[in-house]
Design an enzyme around this catalytic site. Structure first.
Site, PDB file in Angstrom:
ATOM      1  N   HIS A 116       0.814  -1.220   0.000  1.00 34.13           N
ATOM      2  CA  HIS A 116       0.000   0.000   0.000  1.00 34.13           C
ATOM      3  C   HIS A 116       0.846   1.269   0.000  1.00 34.13           C
ATOM      4  O   HIS A 116       0.471   2.269  -0.596  1.00 34.13           O
ATOM      5  CB  HIS A 116      -1.017  -0.040   1.134  1.00 34.13           C
ATOM      6  CG  HIS A 116      -2.071  -1.058   0.855  1.00 34.13           C
ATOM      7  ND1 HIS A 116      -2.032  -2.319   1.390  1.00 34.13           N
ATOM      8  CD2 HIS A 116      -3.118  -1.013   0.018  1.00 34.13           C
ATOM      9  CE1 HIS A 116      -3.045  -3.009   0.905  1.00 34.13           C
ATOM     10  NE2 HIS A 116      -3.729  -2.245   0.084  1.00 34.13           N
ATOM     11  N   GLU A 155     -10.354 -11.047  -6.647  1.00 34.89           N
ATOM     12  CA  GLU A 155      -8.949 -11.022  -6.189  1.00 34.89           C
ATOM     13  C   GLU A 155      -8.571 -12.299  -5.446  1.00 34.89           C
ATOM     14  O   GLU A 155      -7.465 -12.436  -4.958  1.00 34.89           O
ATOM     15  CB  GLU A 155      -8.659  -9.765  -5.357  1.00 34.89           C
ATOM     16  CG  GLU A 155      -9.674  -9.394  -4.337  1.00 34.89           C
ATOM     17  CD  GLU A 155      -9.432  -8.015  -3.704  1.00 34.89           C
ATOM     18  OE1 GLU A 155      -8.432  -7.349  -4.008  1.00 34.89           O
ATOM     19  OE2 GLU A 155     -10.260  -7.636  -2.866  1.00 34.89           O
ATOM     20  N   CYS A 196      -8.745  -2.978 -11.503  1.00 31.21           N
ATOM     21  CA  CYS A 196      -8.414  -1.803 -10.690  1.00 31.21           C
ATOM     22  C   CYS A 196      -7.152  -2.023  -9.865  1.00 31.21           C
ATOM     23  O   CYS A 196      -6.747  -1.165  -9.101  1.00 31.21           O
ATOM     24  CB  CYS A 196      -9.589  -1.382  -9.808  1.00 31.21           C
ATOM     25  SG  CYS A 196     -10.046  -2.631  -8.617  1.00 31.21           S
TER      26      CYS A 196
HETATM   27  C1  PEP Z   1      -6.012  -5.202  -5.550  1.00 29.75           C
HETATM   28  O1  PEP Z   1      -5.873  -6.093  -4.718  1.00 29.75           O
HETATM   29  O2  PEP Z   1      -5.602  -5.284  -6.728  1.00 29.75           O
HETATM   30  C2  PEP Z   1      -6.682  -3.947  -5.170  1.00 29.75           C
HETATM   31  C3  PEP Z   1      -6.979  -3.023  -6.057  1.00 29.75           C
HETATM   32  O3  PEP Z   1      -6.948  -3.774  -3.858  1.00 29.75           O
HETATM   33  P1  PEP Z   1      -5.859  -3.296  -2.773  1.00 29.75           P
HETATM   34  O4  PEP Z   1      -4.583  -3.031  -3.506  1.00 29.75           O
HETATM   35  O5  PEP Z   1      -6.429  -2.094  -2.124  1.00 29.75           O
HETATM   36  O6  PEP Z   1      -5.790  -4.490  -1.897  1.00 29.75           O
HETATM   37 MG    MG Z   2      -7.027  -5.973  -2.885  1.00 30.11          MG
END
Ligand code: PEP
Ligand code: MG
Length: 576
Positions: free
Chosen positions: A190, A430, A501
């Site tokens: 993140h 995911e 995404c």
């Molecule tokens: C992902 O897992 O690709 C996603 C967009 O969610 P995050 O990165 O917030 O876990």
């Molecule tokens: Mg994710």
């Protein structure tokens, strides 16, 4: 001068002075002192109040000099620091109960914070957060620790940290942070996603960075090659100053594409969305078609208590205002894994990424979930919102989430509060289990978006935070492209929107293949929009199909990456 290697996760160069950041843990223990030490202990407390007051004075004048209204927060903190009732209770605990000063401070502030957090008026309840801040300041001073804070920085710095938690980055002073270096993390952790969103060059996975570097020393972050230069000599500084200027010039060239329509060279329109993690206005909304991912965690992380329905509702309204009629894909709370909330105690898990994360946590805490769903539904009466659930693993998950939405709708209906009755419900794909049965999932939802960051993590069984195994984290593997091919074609056949995404959705190299596999919708950090539009304009649909059909039959990620890079270089030489 010394060179240290890491992973470049947010491109660019930074030259500046190091700021070592270690978040402070304000743990205190119930502890008492021997009789006859009262005077010394009271003096210790008074000295801490004085030092804390000086820190606040400095912060206030710094903010006032910068015409920043945030100074008012710290004026309020000074009032709390000198509050007579609080002061009296602390002194009493020290003098009568012989409580150690830090314990007396903790006990007193916790007592008042609990009272405030129960207040019905959200403004008063929010004061509990200020109380906790003052408490932390006092305890830190009592423990003899210096202030470390990323939200208010006096100078431009390169932040060096073990890791930056989402709660650190949510409040980070973007105008002052030139670069980021951390010991852990990889491409899709993140901190990397936030750094890219803020366009701050970042190199992660630099072992022992906080031990090697010292506060204030000069450093260069080369977030193209993934090298950090410690105490660079003048020649190196000169070289990188020139490289930086050249990089900014090239960036400007690509930025010209920002205002163009996202179209392939053969004319087909691709729908481009942006990923958003705040309610702040931004120019990026102008250059996209939709918000493909609203990471609502920011609301929970910027706060010291669970955000109320009203706070959330107002924040979603701000995003609606920013998007000016463009649809917003609102992802429900995705806490767990590396994202924790300091005020929400979660049981310890040995494998948090495989634990009670995201939708699982929400289904287990219906109160928290319902508050968010009500806020999102209320906002849906004011602008187009698509509701999306993260970490869906089974059809039961989808049905349970839908039930929760129906429950929130029924409540609002009975209260006469408007919402969009036909709000679109979708899922993030995911977890490989749901990818595998996407032909069944598609019947249960209105749309889906692939979270390739987690999909890679779970498909390859590789912790996305672990910098020692990044070679195993392969978003461009044949396994990933085959999974994606199946998901895209299943949703296309069903005539339901499918997008990406995760970080792959903003990577021009990946999109070259995905468009060829049938993808027409993708969402990314706003900083990628220009280069994505540029790349799309360089290839025809037929070319992307040919590229995709080759890639889908390749055996390794390396083969795929080499091939795609070659294709890109050839295309670039044609346009130059
Ligand atoms: C992902 O897992 O690709 C996603 C967009 O969610 P995050 O990165 O917030 O876990
Ligand atoms: Mg994710």
């Amino acid at each position: 001068m010394r060179l240290i290697k890491g992973k470049p996760v947010s491109h660019g160069y930074a030259i500046g002075n190091v700021y070592i950041y270690k978040s402070f843990s304000c743990d205190t223990f119930e502890s008492y002192f021997e009789k006859d030490q009262e005077c010394g202990r009271i003096e210790q407390y008074e000295k801490a109040v004085e030092l804390a007051n000086e820190e606040l004075d400095e912060m206030i004048s710094l903010l006032q000099d910068n015409n920043d209204d945030k100074y008012k927060i710290f004026v309020a903190h000074q009032e709390i620091l000198h509050d007579e009732e609080i002061d009296e209770q602390i002194r009493n605990l020290i003098l009568t109960n012989h409580a150690m000063p830090d314990y007396a401070v903790d006990k007193t502030f916790s007592f008042f914070a609990v009272i405030l957090s129960k207040a019905k008026d959200p403004l008063i309840a929010a004061r509990a957060a200020d109380l906790r801040d003052v408490r932390n300041r006092l305890i830190r001073v009592l423990h003899g620790e210096k202030e470390k804070n990323l939200s208010i920085l006096a100078n431009d710095v390169i932040v060096v940290a073990h890791d930056l938690l989402p709660s650190d980055t949510a409040t980070l002073d973007r105008t002052r942070v030139l670069g980021i270096v951390t010991e852990v993390g990889g491409e899709t952790s993140h901190s990397a996603i936030i750094a890219r969103g803020y366009k701050i060059p970042a190199v992660l996975g630099v072992p022992e960075a906080t031990a090697i570097f010292s506060d204030g020393e000069k450093c260069i972050v080369d977030a193209i090659e993934g090298t950090v230069y410690m105490r660079p000599n003048d020649t190196t500084i000169q070289t990188f100053t020139e490289k930086h200027a050249q990089y900014l010039k090239e960036l400007q060239e690509v930025e010209k594409y920002l205002t163009t329509e996202p179209k392939l060279a053969s004319g087909e329109r691709i729908s481009l969305g942006i990923n958003v993690a705040s309610a702040e206005a931004s120019d990026e909304y102008k250059y996209c078609d939709f918000v493909g991912l609203l990471r609502t965690e920011f609301l929970y992380m910027q706060s010291d208590t669970l955000p109320s329905e009203d706070v959330q509702y107002k924040s979603y309204l701000s995003v609606i205002r920013n998007a000016k009629g463009k649809p917003i894909t609102l992802r429900t709370l995705d806490i767990g894994g590396d994202k924790t909330l300091k005020y929400l105690e979660l049981p310890h898990e040995d494998n948090p990424f495989l634990g009670k994360r995201a939708l699982r946590l929400c289904l287990d805490n219906p109160g928290i979930f319902n508050t968010q769903l009500r806020a999102a539904l209320r906002a849906s009466a004011e602008g187009e919102i698509w509701l999306m659930f993260p970490m869906v693993g089974t059809i039961d998950d989808i049905r349970n989430a839908r039930k929760a939405v129906e429950h929130a709708k029924a409540e609002l209906y009975n209260e006469g509060i408007p919402y969009d009755e036909n709000i679109k419900i979708g899922i993030m794909i995911e977890i490989p289990a749901i990818a595998q049965i996407c032909d069944l999932a598609v019947k249960e939802v209105d749309f889906a978006s692939v979270g390739t960051n987690d999909l890679t993590q779970y498909t390859h069984a590789v912790d996305r935070m672990n910098s020692s195994i990044t070679d195993y984290y392969q978003s461009f593997s044949p396994a990933m492209f085959r999974l994606l091919e199946n998901i895209i074609s299943t949703f296309n056949k069903a005539g339901k929107p499918i997008s990406i995404c995760g970080e792959m959705g903003g990577d021009p190299l990946a999109m070259l293949v995905l468009v060829g596999l049938g993808l027409r919708k993708t969402s990314m950090s706003g900083s990628n929009i220009a280069k994505m539009k540029h790349m799309l304009s360089c290839f025809s649909l037929q070319e992307t199909k040919e590229i995709a059909s080759k890639v889908i039959n390749m055996a390794t990620q390396q083969e795929i990456l080499e091939f795609l890079n070659e294709v890109l270089i050839r295309a670039k030489s044609k346009t130059d």
